[in-house]
Motif scaffolding. Structure first.
Motif, PDB file in Angstrom:
ATOM      1  N   SER B 121       0.816  -1.192   0.000  1.00  0.00           N
ATOM      2  CA  SER B 121       0.000   0.000   0.000  1.00  0.00           C
ATOM      3  C   SER B 121       0.863   1.261   0.000  1.00  0.00           C
ATOM      4  CB  SER B 121      -0.884  -0.048   1.232  1.00  0.00           C
ATOM      5  OG  SER B 121      -1.830   0.944   1.196  1.00  0.00           O
ATOM      6  N   GLY B 122       1.862   1.261   0.875  1.00  0.00           N
ATOM      7  CA  GLY B 122       2.707   2.445   0.992  1.00  0.00           C
ATOM      8  C   GLY B 122       3.598   2.652  -0.201  1.00  0.00           C
ATOM      9  N   TYR B 123       4.125   1.563  -0.759  1.00  0.00           N
ATOM     10  CA  TYR B 123       5.088   1.717  -1.842  1.00  0.00           C
ATOM     11  C   TYR B 123       4.400   1.968  -3.181  1.00  0.00           C
ATOM     12  CZ  TYR B 123       8.932   0.875  -5.034  1.00  0.00           C
ATOM     13  OH  TYR B 123       9.860   1.022  -6.020  1.00  0.00           O
ATOM     14  N   LEU B 124       3.350   1.198  -3.458  1.00  0.00           N
ATOM     15  CA  LEU B 124       2.728   1.343  -4.774  1.00  0.00           C
ATOM     16  C   LEU B 124       1.822   2.572  -4.838  1.00  0.00           C
ATOM     17  CD1 LEU B 124       1.910  -2.381  -5.550  1.00  0.00           C
ATOM     18  CD2 LEU B 124       3.821  -1.018  -6.402  1.00  0.00           C
ATOM     19  N   GLY B 125       1.182   2.891  -3.728  1.00  0.00           N
ATOM     20  CA  GLY B 125       0.307   4.067  -3.713  1.00  0.00           C
ATOM     21  C   GLY B 125      -0.858   3.910  -4.674  1.00  0.00           C
ATOM     22  N   GLY B 126      -1.459   5.025  -5.035  1.00  0.00           N
ATOM     23  CA  GLY B 126      -2.517   5.027  -6.040  1.00  0.00           C
ATOM     24  C   GLY B 126      -3.700   4.142  -5.679  1.00  0.00           C
ATOM     25  N   MET B 127      -4.197   3.433  -6.683  1.00  0.00           N
ATOM     26  CA  MET B 127      -5.388   2.617  -6.497  1.00  0.00           C
ATOM     27  C   MET B 127      -5.179   1.504  -5.475  1.00  0.00           C
ATOM     28  SD  MET B 127      -8.099   3.530  -7.713  1.00  0.00           S
ATOM     29  CE  MET B 127      -9.192   2.106  -7.629  1.00  0.00           C
ATOM     30  N   VAL B 128      -4.018   0.836  -5.545  1.00  0.00           N
ATOM     31  CA  VAL B 128      -3.726  -0.249  -4.612  1.00  0.00           C
ATOM     32  C   VAL B 128      -3.858   0.261  -3.191  1.00  0.00           C
ATOM     33  CG1 VAL B 128      -1.963  -1.877  -3.874  1.00  0.00           C
ATOM     34  CG2 VAL B 128      -2.141  -1.245  -6.291  1.00  0.00           C
ATOM     35  N   ASP B 129      -3.267   1.415  -2.960  1.00  0.00           N
ATOM     36  CA  ASP B 129      -3.296   2.023  -1.641  1.00  0.00           C
ATOM     37  C   ASP B 129      -4.726   2.335  -1.220  1.00  0.00           C
ATOM     38  OD1 ASP B 129      -2.293   3.226   0.666  1.00  0.00           O
ATOM     39  OD2 ASP B 129      -2.199   5.190  -0.289  1.00  0.00           O
ATOM     40  N   GLU B 130      -5.472   2.969  -2.143  1.00  0.00           N
ATOM     41  CA  GLU B 130      -6.874   3.326  -1.848  1.00  0.00           C
ATOM     42  C   GLU B 130      -7.656   2.097  -1.396  1.00  0.00           C
ATOM     43  OE1 GLU B 130      -8.666   6.274  -1.607  1.00  0.00           O
ATOM     44  OE2 GLU B 130      -6.675   7.071  -2.012  1.00  0.00           O
ATOM     45  N   VAL B 131      -7.606   1.054  -2.221  1.00  0.00           N
ATOM     46  CA  VAL B 131      -8.419  -0.137  -1.954  1.00  0.00           C
ATOM     47  C   VAL B 131      -8.017  -0.800  -0.640  1.00  0.00           C
ATOM     48  CG1 VAL B 131      -8.931  -2.472  -2.749  1.00  0.00           C
ATOM     49  CG2 VAL B 131      -8.898  -0.561  -4.389  1.00  0.00           C
ATOM     50  N   LEU B 132      -6.705  -1.025  -0.477  1.00  0.00           N
ATOM     51  CA  LEU B 132      -6.243  -1.716   0.725  1.00  0.00           C
ATOM     52  C   LEU B 132      -6.530  -0.916   1.985  1.00  0.00           C
ATOM     53  CD1 LEU B 132      -2.854  -3.211  -0.490  1.00  0.00           C
ATOM     54  CD2 LEU B 132      -4.973  -4.430  -0.003  1.00  0.00           C
ATOM     55  N   MET B 133      -6.364   0.395   1.889  1.00  0.00           N
ATOM     56  CA  MET B 133      -6.555   1.210   3.085  1.00  0.00           C
ATOM     57  C   MET B 133      -8.027   1.392   3.430  1.00  0.00           C
ATOM     58  SD  MET B 133      -3.898   1.776   4.707  1.00  0.00           S
ATOM     59  CE  MET B 133      -3.210   0.216   4.200  1.00  0.00           C
ATOM     60  N   ARG B 134      -8.899   1.499   2.407  1.00  0.00           N
ATOM     61  CA  ARG B 134     -10.331   1.576   2.718  1.00  0.00           C
ATOM     62  C   ARG B 134     -10.780   0.283   3.379  1.00  0.00           C
ATOM     63  NH1 ARG B 134      -9.057   5.846   0.995  1.00  0.00           N
ATOM     64  NH2 ARG B 134      -8.196   5.721   3.074  1.00  0.00           N
ATOM     65  N   LEU B 135     -10.238  -0.839   2.880  1.00  0.00           N
ATOM     66  CA  LEU B 135     -10.553  -2.131   3.473  1.00  0.00           C
ATOM     67  C   LEU B 135     -10.152  -2.161   4.946  1.00  0.00           C
ATOM     68  CD1 LEU B 135     -11.616  -4.922   2.467  1.00  0.00           C
ATOM     69  CD2 LEU B 135      -9.223  -5.631   2.373  1.00  0.00           C
ATOM     70  N   SER B 136      -8.939  -1.705   5.206  1.00  0.00           N
ATOM     71  CA  SER B 136      -8.493  -1.736   6.600  1.00  0.00           C
ATOM     72  C   SER B 136      -9.266  -0.724   7.441  1.00  0.00           C
ATOM     73  CB  SER B 136      -6.986  -1.487   6.686  1.00  0.00           C
ATOM     74  OG  SER B 136      -6.697  -0.142   6.469  1.00  0.00           O
ATOM     75  N   ASP B 137      -9.712   0.390   6.809  1.00  0.00           N
ATOM     76  CA  ASP B 137     -10.528   1.362   7.535  1.00  0.00           C
ATOM     77  C   ASP B 137     -11.809   0.721   8.057  1.00  0.00           C
ATOM     78  OD1 ASP B 137      -8.811   3.410   7.304  1.00  0.00           O
ATOM     79  OD2 ASP B 137      -9.810   4.398   5.627  1.00  0.00           O
ATOM     80  N   ILE B 138     -12.378  -0.139   7.224  1.00  0.00           N
ATOM     81  CA  ILE B 138     -13.624  -0.813   7.629  1.00  0.00           C
ATOM     82  C   ILE B 138     -13.389  -1.595   8.916  1.00  0.00           C
ATOM     83  CG2 ILE B 138     -15.299  -2.598   6.991  1.00  0.00           C
ATOM     84  CD1 ILE B 138     -14.773  -1.793   4.055  1.00  0.00           C
TER      85      ILE B 138
END
Lengths: 347, 299, 333
Positions: B121-138
């Motif tokens: 998430s941190g390295y690739l950023g962008g969409m990967v980051d968005e998706v993974l982080m929203r998931l973890s936000d849940i």
């Protein structure tokens, strides 16, 4: 090496710092200042007997490389040595007053009011959440209790104007991060000089700045200090800056002053082997086809108390004696001294 | 000495020396702090107790002697007996195995998941980051304990499912942590330097970012061990974790809750065990923070 | 070399390179401003040459170096290296860029704190498949000895080294790939003068020994003078003067070069010398106005300077000193 023949020339005594027979009393007198740091790995003998004078209305440079103790000396004057560091012994006399045994309360009154200090990175030493005008005014309010806040702000603005900040009224409402490095350093200078201190300690005031800005700041400091009749202790690793700003200079190496004198004497006629070496390492003088001179070896470990000349292992002229005794400071010219046995016999 | 006669023996010697230096530094940093020493001793004795539990126990932890139920601590039953006449001392000793097992298994599941998700998430950023982080936000929107209870309840109650539930509740906070660390490191000069050497994304993530994130993660996980144990105990207490008659500490606290006023030891003794172990892990975590920080080694 | 047009003998050729960074903001992440870090730089570097690049912070000298190795985006312009055009994709260097290496300014942040010297230095070989793991020790040691380190340092961590030694490790890491061009971004500005002398001597020695080409970026004019035959002066993303070091130092033609030289503190000049001190701060490269980049601080600004941007032109015919100023011949300074 030839045998040391007993010399017939009477030896010049090391300068006896205990008697001050100078025509004028210096503003700041540092004698045998020792600062040690008690770390987990052992005691660091950071300052091993520093002797230094700053005359009235004089700019005194202190040069040396990282770890030589120049910043520690400055902080020790203000008694800002934090644990595990400790001022072990020595005297620091400022304007006839001994600072090292002053009550902390009185010391606070001296800091900022009569001795102030400018740090290397201006934006780090300004409070990021207070408007710069208020920061300058606050210094005034701390030291002049009879001043009203609005008068202090007005005075602060005047001060900002005098350090060359254009549109001082508007700029004084800015926050530090909105200023460039040069502007922030000007604010810092305004803040430190607004109380008209007798002594200004400047710790690498221009090292974080670009050369053209550095030139502006150096000029500004020269002018202001002259106007306020203050003395300056200018700490720098840049010999060029020292040459341009200072009247006298002290060269430090591994916790003590190895050479001291007027700038033109020390920089153009260095007597201590370290000063000589240091000047030769500068690329300024070298032609591009020759190698730069480099002092062999490394800076000594400060984990041992000084028992010898700390430069001896790297010195081209070292003799057996340099490894056994600590050299005193010997007069090598008018108002010019070097801590080296080579000059034991005087000039 | 030239490169030509650099033998394997010498290389081996150099490596050994380097390891020795690193160990020595760790040792100095470790013994500098008495609190860390205390924490380490607690954890080490817990591991030791778990290993030799059958020999330390004075009774069979499952042996019900109904005639001896709710005996106070005595020479025969050191910590007393519970409502079914089981020796609490022996149950606490055996329970250490369960507790350790839960803590380590959860750490081994959620730590790596958090690491992978965070670095990606941190390295690739962008969409990967968005998706993974929203998931973890849940996941992070709910308190860990509630989330673990929900998952444990949805799955079938039992030790394995409790471990899975706690792991699911745990990884998002690790992912966040690792992501923050990755963001801080990813633009540093030393990462740029290997990029100039021609390193690909995968190499940068595995060989350069992971080691930087690992120490922060290890510290965090060791500090979290206490929480994991508490959640496990909580699940046990609610009947969603280990099932009776397992000598799980949380379960034991739960068993004793009806007798808390008159027979305090039934709940209190396993409670104290939980307290000591949680404390131990926290102290070790604090110490690890100092030991694993390369800056500490400079001074 | 009278123009910046293609020169077959040059190792590196930069043609009208622009590096822009967008500043985004607002809800829609619209592009609000553009930082024109490098706006139209052209230069040539011959094999075995040392070109110094000076300028103040924010002038784009570091960004230029980073763009060349692929760490900053090239917005427009072309770069030829060994007569082949460089393409950088998404910040990842293209393959032959291995022959171009960069040394960072800060020796404390450019080495991975958790890696041993052997792995730090050998990394490049492993990445590019130039060595097997078993050979790494010997190959790394070979290079370490060239930069004045030895077998004792092979298995040590960066925190065990001083600043000067770290810079040697960085250099070893670059040298192990046998690069042709090394971009040195202020390699000694974090070091003490006595250590600086050692590093400069080593750099010079290596350059001669391997006929390396250096792009030597620094704000320290005396260091650049010592290191390089040719020197370029940058201001606000533009190259304002370039030429043989000696003639630029002795006969600066651009008003900025002149004030830069004049501002340089030197132990020779003594206290309070007459000099030309620039007023004001360097402007920011965010949306710079058209015209000459130096117009705001120049003492000789005319109407033309604010409208049109001067290009680098040779001083006289056949002169190797190029100046970007409309009034270069009037600047008799």
């Amino acid at each position: 090496m030839t045998e040391t023949v007993p010399s017939l020339i009477p030896k010049s005594e090391p300068i006896d710092y205990s008697s001050t027979n100078n025509e004028s009393q210096p503003l700041l007198t540092i004698r045998d200042l020792r600062v040690h740091f008690y770390t987990l790995r052992g005691t660091v003998y950071a300052l091993e007997g520093v002797n230094l004078d700053v005359q009235k209305e004089e700019t005194m440079g202190i040069v040396g490389e990282t770890g030589c103790g120049k910043s520690i000396t400055a902080r020790a004057v203000l008694r800002l040595i934090d644990p595990p560091g400790k001022i072990v012994s020595g005297t620091v006399e400022f304007d006839g007053q001994e600072l090292l045994n002053l009550h902390p309360k009185e010391m606070r009154r001296i800091r900022g009011k009569r001795i102030s200090m400018i740090m290397q990175e201006p934006r780090m030493s300004l409070n990021p959440v207070i408007r710069v005008g208020n920061q300058v005014a606050e210094t005034l309010l701390i030291h002049e209790s009879d001043l009203s806040p609005s008068a202090a702000r007005k005075k602060a603005e005047e001060m900002l104007q005098s350090v060359g900040i254009p549109d001082a009224g508007k700029m004084s409402k800015r926050y530090p991060h909105e200023l460039s490095g040069g502007m922030a350093q000007r604010v810092m200078i305004a803040m430190m000089l607004v109380t008209r201190p007798k002594l200004l300690i400047a710790d690498e005031p221009t090292s974080a700045l670009d050369v053209t800005i550095q030139a502006q700041i150096i000029d500004l400091m020269n002018d202001l200090v002259h106007e306020l009749q203050s003395s300056v202790m200018m700490i720098s690793h840049d010999l060029g800056v020292v040459a341009e700003t200072c009247d006298r200079v002290a060269v430090m190496y591994a916790g003590s002053v190895v050479e001291q004198g007027r700038v033109e004497d020390v920089l153009h006629n260095p007597r201590h082997p370290y000063t000589k070496g240091l000047l030769r390492t500068l690329p300024d003088n070298a032609s591009e086809n020759e190698d730069l001179y480099s002092i062999k070896g490394n800076v000594p470990s400060l984990f041992m108390p000084q028992q010898q000349c700390r430069f001896a292992p790297r010195c081209e002229f070292s003799q057996e004696r340099c490894f056994q005794e600590i050299p005193g400071s010997y007069q090598v010219g008018n108002n010019h001294s070097a801590a080296c046995f080579l000059h034991e016999n005087g000039i | 000495m030239t490169a030509q006669n650099l033998t394997t023996v010498e290389v081996r010697m150099l490596r050994a020396e380097s390891r020795k230096r690193a160990l020595q530094d760790s040792w100095t940093l470790w013994k500098r702090n008495p609190v860390t020493i205390a924490g380490t001793l607690i954890i080490l004795s817990l591991i030791l107790i778990a290993m030799v539990a059958p020999w330390l126990a004075t009774h069979d932890p499952f042996d019900q002697i109904l005639a001896d139920r709710l005996f106070p601590p005595s020479l025969d039953y050191w910590f007393g007996t519970d409502n079914l006449g089981r020796d609490i001392y022996s149950r606490v000793i055996h329970g250490s195995r369960l507790t350790l097992m839960i803590a380590f298994v959860v750490a081994l599941i959620s730590g790596p998941i958090g690491l992978v998700v965070g670095v990606l998430s941190g390295y690739l950023g962008g969409m990967v980051d968005e998706v993974l982080m929203r998931l973890s936000d849940i996941f992070l929107a709910f308190p860990k304990l509630i989330l673990a209870i929900a998952f444990a309840a949805a799955l079938e109650p039992g030790l394995t499912n409790a471990i899975i539930a706690i792991s699911i509740a745990n990884w998002p906070s690790y992912a966040r942590l690792v992501r923050a660390e990755t963001l801080a490191v990813r633009n540093s000069d030393y990462i740029d330097a290997v990029r100039i050497l021609g390193a690909g994304h995968l190499r940068i993530m595995i060989y350069h970012l992971t080691p930087m994130c690992l120490s922060t993660l290890i510290v965090r996980v060791s500090l979290d061990m206490g929480t994991i144990i508490l959640i496990a105990a909580g699940l046990g207490f609610l009947g969603l974790g280990a099932q009776p008659p397992a000598p799980e500490w949380g379960l034991m606290v739960s068993d004793g809750r009806n007798y808390l006023v008159d027979q305090w030891w039934v709940s209190t003794i396993p409670g104290i065990a939980i307290l000591v172990v949680v404390l131990g892990f926290n102290l070790v975590g604090d110490g690890l923070r100092d030991i694993l920080d390369p800056h500490q080694r400079q001074s | 070399m009278s123009s910046v047009d293609s020169n077959p003998s040059s190792l590196l050729e930069v043609k009208d390179l622009h590096v822009y960074f967008p500043i985004r903001g607002g809800v829609m992440r619209r592009q609000l401003h553009t930082v024109k870090a490098v706006s139209g730089v052209s230069l040539n570097l011959a094999q075995g040459e040392v070109l110094g690049l000076v300028g103040e912070s924010g002038c784009g000298k570091t960004t230029l170096g980073r763009a060349l190795v692929g760490l900053a985006p090239m917005t427009s312009g072309r770069v030829f290296f060994n007569a082949k055009e460089l393409h950088h994709k998404n910040g990842k260097s293209s393959n032959h860029a291995m022959k171009m290496q960069l040394i960072f300014q800060d020796p404390y942040s450019s080495l991975h704190p958790r890696k041993q010297v052997r792995d730090l230095v050998g990394e490049g070989l492993l990445i590019n498949g130039l060595a097997r793991v078993e050979e790494l020790d010997e190959k790394v040691l070979d290079i370490l000895e060239k930069v004045g380190l030895g077998v004792d340092h092979l298995y040590r961590y960066p925190h065990e080294f001083s600043g000067g030694q770290r810079q040697r490790i960085s250099l070893a890491r670059a040298l192990i790939l046998k690069p042709e061009l090394i971009i040195l971004d202020e390699p000694t500005s974090a070091l003490d003068v006595s250590v600086q002398a050692q590093i400069l001597n080593m750099l010079k020695g290596l350059q001669k020994e391997y006929n390396l080409t250096y792009l030597f970026i620094s704000h320290d004019l005396s260091v650049v003078r010592y290191m390089s035959r040719r020197i370029g002066v940058m201001y606000l993303g533009n190259l304002v003067e370039i030429g043989p070091t000696r003639s630029v130092f002795e006969n600066p033609k651009h008003p900025y070069t002149h004030s830069l030289l004049s501002a340089l503190p030197s132990i020779k000049k003594g206290k309070r010398k007459e000099r030309m001190i620039l007023k004001g701060d360097p402007p920011t490269p965010i949306d710079p106005p058209p015209g000459c980049p130096f117009a705001d601080r120049c003492s000789n600004t005319q109407e033309k300077c604010r409208i049109e941007k001067p290009v680098l032109e040779p001083l006289k015919k056949e002169s190797s000193q190029l100046v970007a100023c409309f009034f270069q011949n009037e600047n008799v300074l």
